[in-house]
Enzyme design. Sequence first.
Site, PDB file in Angstrom:
ATOM      1  N   ALA A 145     -17.764  25.108  26.069  1.00  0.00           N
ATOM      2  CA  ALA A 145     -17.135  24.402  24.963  1.00  0.00           C
ATOM      3  C   ALA A 145     -16.502  25.359  23.968  1.00  0.00           C
ATOM      4  O   ALA A 145     -17.075  26.388  23.621  1.00  0.00           O
ATOM      5  CB  ALA A 145     -18.168  23.535  24.241  1.00  0.00           C
ATOM      6  N   CYS A 146     -15.323  25.002  23.471  1.00  0.00           N
ATOM      7  CA  CYS A 146     -14.588  25.847  22.545  1.00  0.00           C
ATOM      8  C   CYS A 146     -15.360  26.089  21.256  1.00  0.00           C
ATOM      9  O   CYS A 146     -15.337  27.191  20.709  1.00  0.00           O
ATOM     10  CB  CYS A 146     -13.247  25.196  22.216  1.00  0.00           C
ATOM     11  SG  CYS A 146     -12.316  25.992  20.904  1.00  0.00           S
TER      12      CYS A 146
END
Length: 274
Positions: A145-146
């Site tokens: 996930a960013c």
Amino acid sequence: MKWRVIRSGIGQAATNMAVDEAMLRANAGGQLPPTIRFYGWQPAAVSIGYFQKAAAEVDISECRRQGIDVVRRLTGGRAVLHDAELTYSLVVSETHPLVPPTITASYRFFSQGLLDGLKMLGIEAQMSMPQAAYSQTKRRHTSAACFDAPSHYEVTFDGRKLIGSAQVRKEGVILQHGSLLLNFKPRQLASLLNLPTPEAKASVAGMLGKRATSLTEAAKREISWEEACQAIQTAFGPALGVELAADSLSQAEQRMAQELAATKYMQDTWNLRR
């Protein structure tokens, strides 16, 4: 030269990414001035970084079960859940006299506009230092996930990532886009990642909740898309030393975006290519 500012409103994932690429191509042709665009997402979508292995890192079937679109970005980085957020994108020539030549320096330059806009919302955010805040964190605590951790000169609040941005340079043009989360849903994001067990998803959700935050949480009040957009738009020009002029996509950009959406960003051959 004035920069264009475009409010596209709320759009589908494929259209959002197609418009960003169409803007980049139009700027590369020397037809248009630098542009900053604001938009949102409906339905919610997961965007996959250009280099990510889609099926290995994102649970595609779970995304489809929840009615969440999946699209691959032109930029790198990790997966982002786009739901309740304001998204910005900007395109500008690499040789523009105001824009620093290196990637990290340009991040810092653009981030100043974001910081000043957040200040107008009552949020005293900071810029992360070049050494990522979690650079010493063991790999087992990272995710696809960013919003796992801030990168160079991204915007944080109280040590937690507030804005996630990504940049690509093609044909002599910079494309940078990023997410300002109005609300953050770490459990839903974790549910969409390809993790082996429910316990692993719960662990990642807890980690994301500690490492990222939202405008609403930072301001301790609800912030709407329109309020956030107005603040960032108002602050961006003065912070960068440019004048913004309200505009819309050219007919050529609209045609190109429609073609890119249909032939590229709606197709599994692009979105699930890796």
